[in-house]
Enzyme design. Structure first.
Site, PDB file in Angstrom:
ATOM      1  N   GLU A  13      25.608  42.063  21.536  1.00  0.00           N
ATOM      2  CA  GLU A  13      25.010  42.511  20.283  1.00  0.00           C
ATOM      3  C   GLU A  13      25.079  44.033  20.151  1.00  0.00           C
ATOM      4  O   GLU A  13      25.352  44.563  19.067  1.00  0.00           O
ATOM      5  CB  GLU A  13      23.538  42.057  20.205  1.00  0.00           C
ATOM      6  CG  GLU A  13      23.360  40.551  20.221  1.00  0.00           C
ATOM      7  CD  GLU A  13      23.140  39.992  21.620  1.00  0.00           C
ATOM      8  OE1 GLU A  13      22.393  39.016  21.758  1.00  0.00           O
ATOM      9  OE2 GLU A  13      23.736  40.554  22.592  1.00  0.00           O
ATOM     10  N   ARG A  42      45.289  38.640  41.321  1.00  0.00           N
ATOM     11  CA  ARG A  42      46.500  39.448  41.133  1.00  0.00           C
ATOM     12  C   ARG A  42      47.129  39.198  39.762  1.00  0.00           C
ATOM     13  O   ARG A  42      48.348  39.277  39.611  1.00  0.00           O
ATOM     14  CB  ARG A  42      47.500  39.134  42.245  1.00  0.00           C
ATOM     15  CG  ARG A  42      46.979  39.476  43.636  1.00  0.00           C
ATOM     16  CD  ARG A  42      48.024  39.254  44.716  1.00  0.00           C
ATOM     17  NE  ARG A  42      48.400  37.853  44.822  1.00  0.00           N
ATOM     18  CZ  ARG A  42      47.740  36.958  45.562  1.00  0.00           C
ATOM     19  NH1 ARG A  42      46.656  37.324  46.231  1.00  0.00           N
ATOM     20  NH2 ARG A  42      48.154  35.708  45.620  1.00  0.00           N
ATOM     21  N   ARG A  58      41.552  32.285  38.725  1.00  0.00           N
ATOM     22  CA  ARG A  58      40.653  33.178  39.457  1.00  0.00           C
ATOM     23  C   ARG A  58      39.972  34.193  38.544  1.00  0.00           C
ATOM     24  O   ARG A  58      38.816  34.566  38.769  1.00  0.00           O
ATOM     25  CB  ARG A  58      41.435  33.922  40.544  1.00  0.00           C
ATOM     26  CG  ARG A  58      41.794  33.089  41.760  1.00  0.00           C
ATOM     27  CD  ARG A  58      42.591  33.909  42.763  1.00  0.00           C
ATOM     28  NE  ARG A  58      42.875  33.177  43.986  1.00  0.00           N
ATOM     29  CZ  ARG A  58      43.566  33.653  44.999  1.00  0.00           C
ATOM     30  NH1 ARG A  58      44.077  34.892  44.929  1.00  0.00           N
ATOM     31  NH2 ARG A  58      43.771  32.928  46.086  1.00  0.00           N
TER      32      ARG A  58
END
Length: 370
Positions: free
Chosen positions: A55, A210, A187
């Site tokens: 917000e 990665r 991930r």
């Protein structure tokens, strides 16, 4: 504003919120869209580390045009003073006319209080639009609040017959490059990556995200190591001063060898040693939640998966399959669950399937136990 307009703007807010998944803990990932006279005047989502809030970001972008606007927020605006001022107060000061909230915040410091504060200021509040989607998006935050543990997702890469390695331990690579890239995408949406001591010692993984272009905080690397088998020679410990690395162990183990790990930068977390592997996993889960984690990706190995599955702590499964077979002497993805009846089998609901050349990824969600 029509019902269709409301839904479209809320879905846009949900899309913004997803940008923060895996990077806002201990806070939820929230999105906010401000609309005035049919035009979007401000957008925001919870930033890295959980601040600023969605917000605040949207109001900053809208400036004076926020006055009289409708705010679409995926989670009830906070009403308590934390490290940042309450978002409910900010919406009141900005002069918004209406706030559409997807779902309430289950945190006892907020639950209903943000709505009450908005209504007391004369702001129209509508609740429940796309509430199911908003609840699913922040399932990890909700789990941390209500179940005192993070959401756990099990990721595994197996052969068609469910094996993660040959009997010798060789496992690289079961899946191809595209599937392994998809693991990095996966991930990115989690706060932490968790492995057992066997995976940490034998595979010596790095466990970084990665993904090209990822700019969020490094993922917390968690090793569940009841007997403290990991040493300072492992790559996880060598880089612990760069990437957060937590080693969860028992009190007896920590006394003997924990100091060397801490000297390398790792955080050694001691949980009670009483009970079996499942009890240890349960205690670890509670400690991870207490430290702020909301979404944890479990990546190995088979016994660790069995401990979490056996204690009904796996909420989602990401199952990669390579198009090859290893046979019965190879290592299974899941250790013994000691089931005696077919009715005891754990059940998961399939969400969707993706293909990466010869490899597939199936995503599942835990079905409620009946």
């Amino acid at each position: 504003m029509t019902a269709a307009d409301d839904r479209a703007h809320m879905n846009a807010a949900l899309a913004l919120a997803r940008r923060g998944l895996g990077d806002t803990w201990p806070n939820p990932a929230v999105g906010c869209v401000l609309v005035r006279d049919g035009r979007v005047v401000g957008r925001g989502w919870t930033q890295s580390g959980g601040r600023p809030h969605a917000e605040t970001e949207a109001l900053a972008r809208a400036g004076a045009t926020a006055k009289g606007a409708t705010a679409y927020v995926t989670l009830e605006p906070c009403s308590h003073q934390g490290k940042t001022p309450p978002c409910a107060d900010a919406l009141v000061v900005a002069g918004v006319a209406r706030v559409v909230i997807a779902t309430r915040d289950p945190d006892a410091r907020v639950d209903g209080k943000g709505v009450a504060k908005l209504q007391a200021a004369g702001i129209v509040v509508d609740e429940g639009l796309e509430g199911e989607a908003a609840t699913a998006l922040n399932a990890g935050f909700f789990s941390r609040v209500s179940r005192k543990r993070p959401l756990f997702a099990l990721k595994t890469a197996t052969t068609l017959d469910g094996r993660i390695a040959l009997a010798s331990g060789e496992s690289r690579w079961i899946t191809g490059e595209d599937a392994r890239h998809a693991v990095q995408v996966l991930r990115a949406g989690y706060d932490a990556i968790l492995v057992g001591s066997g995976t940490a010692v034998i595979d010596n993984p790095g466990l970084e995200c990665r993904l090209a272009g990822y700019t969020g905080r490094p993922k917390v690397r968690v090793v569940l190591d009841r007997r403290l088998r990991i040493t300072a020679a492992q790559d996880l410990i060598k880089t612990a001063n760069i990437t957060p690395t937590w080693v969860v162990t028992s009190a007896d183990s920590a006394k003997a060898r924990g100091a060397a790990l801490e000297a390398s930068g790792a955080v050694v977390i001691v949980v009670p040693a009483d009970g079996d592997a499942r009890a240890f996993a349960r205690a670890a889960a509670q400690e991870l939640a207490a430290r702020g984690l909301t979404r944890v990706l479990i990546e190995g190995g088979g016994q660790l998966a069995a401990s979490f599955l056996g204690d009904d702590m796996i909420d989602e499964v990401a199952w990669f399959r390579g198009a090859r077979l290893f046979g019965g002497d190879a290592r299974p993805a899941v250790g013994n669950l000691n089931l005696t009846k077919l009715t005891e089998a754990l059940r998961f609901h399939p969400n969707w399937r993706l293909a990466f050349g010869e490899d597939t990824l199936d995503l599942y969600q835990r079905r409620a136990t009946h």
